[in-house]
Motif scaffolding. Structure first.
Motif, short mmCIF file in Angstrom:
data_model
loop_
_atom_site.label_atom_id
_atom_site.label_comp_id
_atom_site.label_asym_id
_atom_site.label_seq_id
_atom_site.Cartn_x
_atom_site.Cartn_y
_atom_site.Cartn_z
N ASP A 77 -0.79 -4.96 -8.68
CA ASP A 77 0.55 -5.56 -8.65
C ASP A 77 1.57 -4.45 -8.90
O ASP A 77 1.32 -3.53 -9.69
CB ASP A 77 0.66 -6.66 -9.70
N SER A 78 2.72 -4.56 -8.23
CA SER A 78 3.78 -3.57 -8.39
C SER A 78 5.04 -4.09 -7.72
O SER A 78 5.00 -5.08 -6.97
CB SER A 78 3.38 -2.23 -7.74
N PRO A 79 6.20 -3.43 -7.93
CA PRO A 79 7.38 -3.76 -7.15
C PRO A 79 7.10 -3.56 -5.66
O PRO A 79 6.27 -2.73 -5.27
CB PRO A 79 8.43 -2.78 -7.67
N SER A 80 7.81 -4.30 -4.82
CA SER A 80 7.54 -4.29 -3.38
C SER A 80 7.73 -2.90 -2.76
O SER A 80 7.07 -2.56 -1.77
CB SER A 80 8.43 -5.31 -2.66
N ALA A 81 8.60 -2.08 -3.32
CA ALA A 81 8.83 -0.75 -2.76
C ALA A 81 7.59 0.13 -2.88
O ALA A 81 7.35 1.00 -2.03
CB ALA A 81 10.01 -0.08 -3.47
N ASN B 22 4.38 -1.26 -3.24
CA ASN B 22 3.42 -1.99 -2.42
C ASN B 22 1.96 -1.68 -2.79
O ASN B 22 1.13 -1.42 -1.91
CB ASN B 22 3.66 -1.69 -0.94
N GLN C 69 -1.69 -2.54 -3.42
CA GLN C 69 -2.53 -3.63 -2.93
C GLN C 69 -4.00 -3.30 -3.12
O GLN C 69 -4.41 -2.14 -3.02
CB GLN C 69 -2.26 -3.89 -1.44
N TYR D 24 -1.07 2.28 -1.75
CA TYR D 24 0.30 2.16 -2.24
C TYR D 24 1.21 3.06 -1.40
O TYR D 24 0.75 3.97 -0.70
CB TYR D 24 0.40 2.54 -3.72
N THR D 25 2.49 2.79 -1.44
CA THR D 25 3.49 3.61 -0.76
C THR D 25 4.07 4.61 -1.76
O THR D 25 4.59 4.22 -2.80
CB THR D 25 4.61 2.74 -0.19
#
Length: 231
Positions: A38-42, A44, A46, A85-86
Motif C-alpha cells: 500500500d502507498s500513495p497513488s503516485a 503505486n 503493488q 512501484y513507480t
C-alpha cells in the motif's frame, strides 16, 4: 485448618497435572507467500507476484482439556514476494514511462513462535479428529534478499545497502487454520491442514528512511499446507 487447606491445594494441582498432556512433534509447511502493498497513488506500490516458500520446525501442543490445547513451537519460515512501484527519481518527462517502474523480488527468513489455541472434535472416524486453530504468531527476521542478492543497489539514488536492512526485525501475524489429525499408535499422530497467516506489521523501513517515500506499507501474507508428525 491450614493443613487440610494445603492438602486440598496439592490434590488440585496433582489432578491438573494428571489431566494435562503435552504432545511434541515436527512439521513441514510448503506455502504460497505474498506482500500486501500500500502507498500513495503516485508511488503505486503493488503486489506483483507471490512466492513459493518452505518452512517447518518444532510443534508443541499442551492440552488443558480433552479437546482443546495451547499450541506453540519454534519454526523457521520463509516469506516475501515481488512488488512493483513507480520511482519518482526516474520519472523525467512521461510519468507513464515503463523505465520508471521498478520491481523487487523480496525473500525473507524468520524464526517464528506460534501462539494459538487448537480445538478438536470428537472422533469423526476411527482414530480421526478434525481440529481448528486460532491465534497468532510472532517472529524475528534472520536473513533477507532482494532480487536474490544479499546486497541491493538502488537505481534511484545509486546507493548500495544490505538487503536485510531494508526491513524491520519483528513481525507478527494473525493465524487461522483447520485440519485433520489421525492416531497411528499409542502416542504417535499424523496431521495435515491448511492455515492462513495475515501479517499485522508494516515490515518496510528503507523507502521511508532512505528515499523519503511517505506512507509505504508492506505486510507479509501466507497460505500454508501444514504436514506433521507428533510423538
Amino acid at each position: 485448618m491450614k493443613k487440610p487447606f494445603l492438602a486440598l491445594l496439592l490434590l488440585g494441582a496433582s489432578a491438573g497435572a494428571a489431566s494435562a498432556q503435552v504432545e511434541i512433534g515436527l512439521k513441514i509447511s510448503p506455502s504460497v507467500t505474498y506482500l500486501r502493498a500500500d502507498s500513495p497513488s503516485a508511488l503505486n506500490f503493488q503486489n506483483d507476484k507471490s512466492k513459493l516458500s518452505l518452512g517447518g520446525g518444532l510443534v508443541v501442543d499442551y492440552f488443558f482439556g480433552q479437546n482443546y490445547a495451547f499450541s506453540t513451537g519454534l519454526l523457521l519460515v520463509s516469506k516475501g514476494g515481488t512488488v512493483t512501484y513507480t520511482d519518482p527519481a526516474l520519472v523525467v518527462l512521461n510519468p507513464n514511462d515503463p523505465a520508471s517502474v521498478r520491481s523487487q523480488k523480496i525473500g525473507l527468513q524468520y524464526l517464528e513462535v506460534p501462539l494459538t489455541v487448537k480445538l478438536f472434535t470428537n472422533d469423526v472416524a476411527t482414530d480421526t479428529k478434525v481440529y481448528f486453530q486460532l491465534g497468532g504468531s510472532i517472529g524475528g527476521l534472520i536473513s533477507g534478499r532482494i532480487n536474490g542478492d544479499k546486497r541491493y543497489t538502488d537505481v534511484g539514488n545509486q546507493k548500495e545497502s544490505e538487503s536485510v536492512k531494508h526491513f524491520i526485525i519483528p513481525d507478527a501475524a494473525a493465524l487461522v487454520g483447520a485440519g485433520v489429525e489421525y492416531q497411528l499408535g499409542q502416542s504417535t499422530k499424523v496431521f495435515g491442514g491448511l492455515s492462513y497467516h495475515r501479517g499485522l506489521v508494516n515490515i518496510e523501513k528503507y523507502f521511508d528512511e532512505e528515499r523519503g517515500f511517505q506512507d509505504v506499507s508492506l505486510k507479509n501474507n501466507e497460505v500454508a499446507l501444514d504436514l506433521g508428525l507428533k510423538f
